[in-house]
Scaffold this motif. Structure first.
Motif, PDB file in Angstrom:
ATOM      1  N   SER A 176     -11.044  -1.409 -11.164  1.00  0.00           N
ATOM      2  CA  SER A 176      -9.998  -0.448 -10.849  1.00  0.00           C
ATOM      3  C   SER A 176      -8.617  -1.076 -10.841  1.00  0.00           C
ATOM      4  O   SER A 176      -7.608  -0.361 -10.834  1.00  0.00           O
TER       5      SER A 176
ATOM      6  N   ILE B 128     -10.217   1.030  -5.994  1.00  0.00           N
ATOM      7  CA  ILE B 128     -11.445   1.656  -5.500  1.00  0.00           C
ATOM      8  C   ILE B 128     -12.190   0.641  -4.639  1.00  0.00           C
ATOM      9  O   ILE B 128     -12.451  -0.484  -5.062  1.00  0.00           O
TER      10      ILE B 128
ATOM     11  N   THR C  33      -8.449   7.612   0.632  1.00  0.00           N
ATOM     12  CA  THR C  33      -9.123   8.902   0.528  1.00  0.00           C
ATOM     13  C   THR C  33     -10.449   8.840   1.270  1.00  0.00           C
ATOM     14  O   THR C  33     -11.002   7.766   1.513  1.00  0.00           O
TER      15      THR C  33
ATOM     16  N   THR D 282     -10.487   5.490  -2.270  1.00  0.00           N
ATOM     17  CA  THR D 282      -9.442   5.087  -3.213  1.00  0.00           C
ATOM     18  C   THR D 282      -8.134   4.868  -2.463  1.00  0.00           C
ATOM     19  O   THR D 282      -7.730   5.714  -1.657  1.00  0.00           O
TER      20      THR D 282
ATOM     21  N   SER E 185      -0.441   4.683  -0.036  1.00  0.00           N
ATOM     22  CA  SER E 185      -1.019   5.907   0.518  1.00  0.00           C
ATOM     23  C   SER E 185      -2.179   5.551   1.418  1.00  0.00           C
ATOM     24  O   SER E 185      -2.723   4.444   1.360  1.00  0.00           O
TER      25      SER E 185
ATOM     26  N   GLN F  49       0.853  -1.192   0.000  1.00  0.00           N
ATOM     27  CA  GLN F  49       0.000   0.000   0.000  1.00  0.00           C
ATOM     28  C   GLN F  49       0.887   1.239   0.000  1.00  0.00           C
ATOM     29  O   GLN F  49       1.862   1.325   0.744  1.00  0.00           O
TER      30      GLN F  49
ATOM     31  N   GLN G 119       1.397   0.441 -10.698  1.00  0.00           N
ATOM     32  CA  GLN G 119       0.714   1.211  -9.660  1.00  0.00           C
ATOM     33  C   GLN G 119      -0.764   1.328 -10.030  1.00  0.00           C
ATOM     34  O   GLN G 119      -1.109   1.704 -11.142  1.00  0.00           O
ATOM     35  N   TYR G 120      -1.642   0.994  -9.064  1.00  0.00           N
ATOM     36  CA  TYR G 120      -3.085   1.022  -9.278  1.00  0.00           C
ATOM     37  C   TYR G 120      -3.736   1.949  -8.256  1.00  0.00           C
ATOM     38  O   TYR G 120      -3.258   2.072  -7.112  1.00  0.00           O
ATOM     39  N   ASP G 121      -4.836   2.570  -8.644  1.00  0.00           N
ATOM     40  CA  ASP G 121      -5.704   3.310  -7.729  1.00  0.00           C
ATOM     41  C   ASP G 121      -6.903   2.416  -7.458  1.00  0.00           C
ATOM     42  O   ASP G 121      -7.924   2.466  -8.156  1.00  0.00           O
TER      43      ASP G 121
ATOM     44  N   THR H  71      -4.072   3.826  -3.152  1.00  0.00           N
ATOM     45  CA  THR H  71      -3.004   3.614  -4.131  1.00  0.00           C
ATOM     46  C   THR H  71      -2.124   2.457  -3.683  1.00  0.00           C
ATOM     47  O   THR H  71      -1.639   2.444  -2.549  1.00  0.00           O
TER      48      THR H  71
ATOM     49  N   GLN I 164       0.977  -0.553  -5.126  1.00  0.00           N
ATOM     50  CA  GLN I 164       1.913  -1.028  -6.136  1.00  0.00           C
ATOM     51  C   GLN I 164       1.937  -2.544  -6.077  1.00  0.00           C
ATOM     52  O   GLN I 164       1.976  -3.132  -4.995  1.00  0.00           O
TER      53      GLN I 164
ATOM     54  N   GLY J  80      -2.985  -0.564 -14.867  1.00  0.00           N
ATOM     55  CA  GLY J  80      -2.204   0.292 -13.987  1.00  0.00           C
ATOM     56  C   GLY J  80      -1.086   0.984 -14.747  1.00  0.00           C
ATOM     57  O   GLY J  80      -0.924   0.829 -15.955  1.00  0.00           O
TER      58      GLY J  80
END
Length: 386
Positions: free
Chosen positions: A294, A280, A250, A259, A247, A245, A276-278, A261, A263, A298
């Motif tokens: 989601s 959801i 959100t 969301t 971040s 992980q 890298q994926y966001d 972020t 890797q 990436g």
């Protein structure tokens, strides 16, 4: 002469007009049979062909079969043997279509999976997860995962992988990111972690539980194969080696969507790449789950080459200290049985013990034979020749 024939002053009830009317012909049975032939050999086969590809058409086909058979028997179309044969053929088609329609309909929150499944070992490179599914199905035999408890897959670190499976153990290069570690994991982070860990371990069928209900409903409505098969096609060709992980999520715990972020180190044909994926996560019906769409595509993470800081002054290498010239009477040692070097240490470790003790001579004799053919030993620090 008076005629004996009676005379009438009015026309009898059976007038000429009435006599001229002809009875209406009954509808020909041949026309009815032709109409029923179009129904059984054109209309119903077309609806049945569409029912193979579209779920709602199956119910229309069932209704059409019942109506056509009922009309055929009521109107006595065809001969009795023909009605019996058509009833048998379309009866079997009715039963088959009904079973298919019922098995394809989702019941509750369960997700339909193909009936037949095979476990086939797939050779992979070292430290690459192995997917135990053939491309024919994603179903898992009953009790296959009974030996492992759920806690084994839930008690995992936020960086992905267990403690004994670090990136160093797997032979992976550092992706240049240390990852994010939250003090207290939110429900959205826990749902994502469970989804990613099952992806990493190759348990595709169990990933369905951690996908959003809206995504599952969409897959079951638009695809006959169902949500499990869609996950299999989406993730089986890119096994997850490791993930972390990057971040904090959100939004807040009261949000309906967050969301995160991440890797992921994904294996493509034996080559590991970092994307890298966001991701959801959605809160539906009080449960947090992942939207797999989601994680479909990436951004490839390039390995950055460190740029040297121009402001850093390089450390000068120390100058070698000159070796003082020994006196002519300084004792040196050599192996007189074929030795090619002279030593300052009488028991230099480079000399085999069977040749000890070494013979001695003085530094002043280095220019004389046979000492002038010897070379200084760099291991014990013998002085250079004069």
């Amino acid at each position: 002469m008076r005629s004996n024939r009676p005379s009438y002053s009015a026309t009898p009830a059976g007038s000429a007009k009435a006599l001229d009317q002809k009875p209406k012909p009954k509808k020909s049975k041949r026309e009815l049979n032709q109409l029923m032939l179009l129904v059984f050999f054109v209309l119903l086969p077309v609806i049945g062909l569409l029912a193979i590809f579209f779920q709602p058409v199956r119910w229309a086909f069932l209704v059409a079969v019942v109506a056509a058979l009922a009309l055929m028997w009521v109107s006595h179309a065809f001969l009795f043997p023909g009605r019996t044969i058509l009833s048998a053929i379309y009866g079997l088609a009715f039963v088959f279509t009904l079973v298919t329609a019922l098995s394809a309909s989702p019941s509750g929150s369960s997700v339909r999976q193909p009936a037949a499944g095979f476990l086939t070992p797939v050779p992979q490179a070292a430290a690459t997860p192995q997917f135990n599914y053939s491309t024919m199905s994603t179903s898992v035999p009953d009790g296959y995962y009974a030996g492992s408890s759920l806690m084994e897959t839930q008690d995992v670190g936020i960086s992905g992988g267990s403690e004994d499976e670090s990136s160093a153990d797997l032979g992976l290069s550092d992706a240049g990111a240390s990852g994010y570690v939250s003090a207290v994991k939110s429900e959205a982070e826990i749902a994502l972690e469970n989804f990613m860990e099952r992806w990493r371990k190759g348990i595709i069928a169990d990933m369905v539980e951690y996908t959003s209900a809206s995504w599952q409903a969409e897959q079951n409505a638009n695809n006959d194969s169902g949500a499990a098969q869609q996950l299999f096609w989406k993730f089986m060709n890119r096994p997850l080696v490791d993930w972390r992980q990057m971040s904090a999520p959100t939004g807040t715990d009261e949000s309906t969507a967050r969301t995160i972020t991440v890797q992921a180190d994904v294996s493509y044909s034996g080559e590991t790449r970092t994307y890298q994926y966001d991701a959801i996560t959605l809160n539906e019906n009080g449960k947090w789950a992942v939207d797999p769409n989601s994680l479909s595509s990436g951004i490839l993470v390039e390995q950055a080459t460190p740029t040297p800081d121009p402001n850093i002054t390089p450390t000068p290498e120390p100058e070698p200290t000159p070796t003082p010239t020994p006196g002519p009477k300084t004792k040196l040692y050599y192996n007189k049985n074929g030795g090619k070097k002279y030593h300052i240490d009488p028991e230099c470790y480079t000399v085999d013990k069977q040749y000890l003790p070494l013979s001695s001579f003085t530094y002043g004799d280095l220019s004389k034979s046979p000492y002038n053919k010897l070379e200084p030993c760099d291991k014990c620090g013998a002085p250079a020749k004069p």
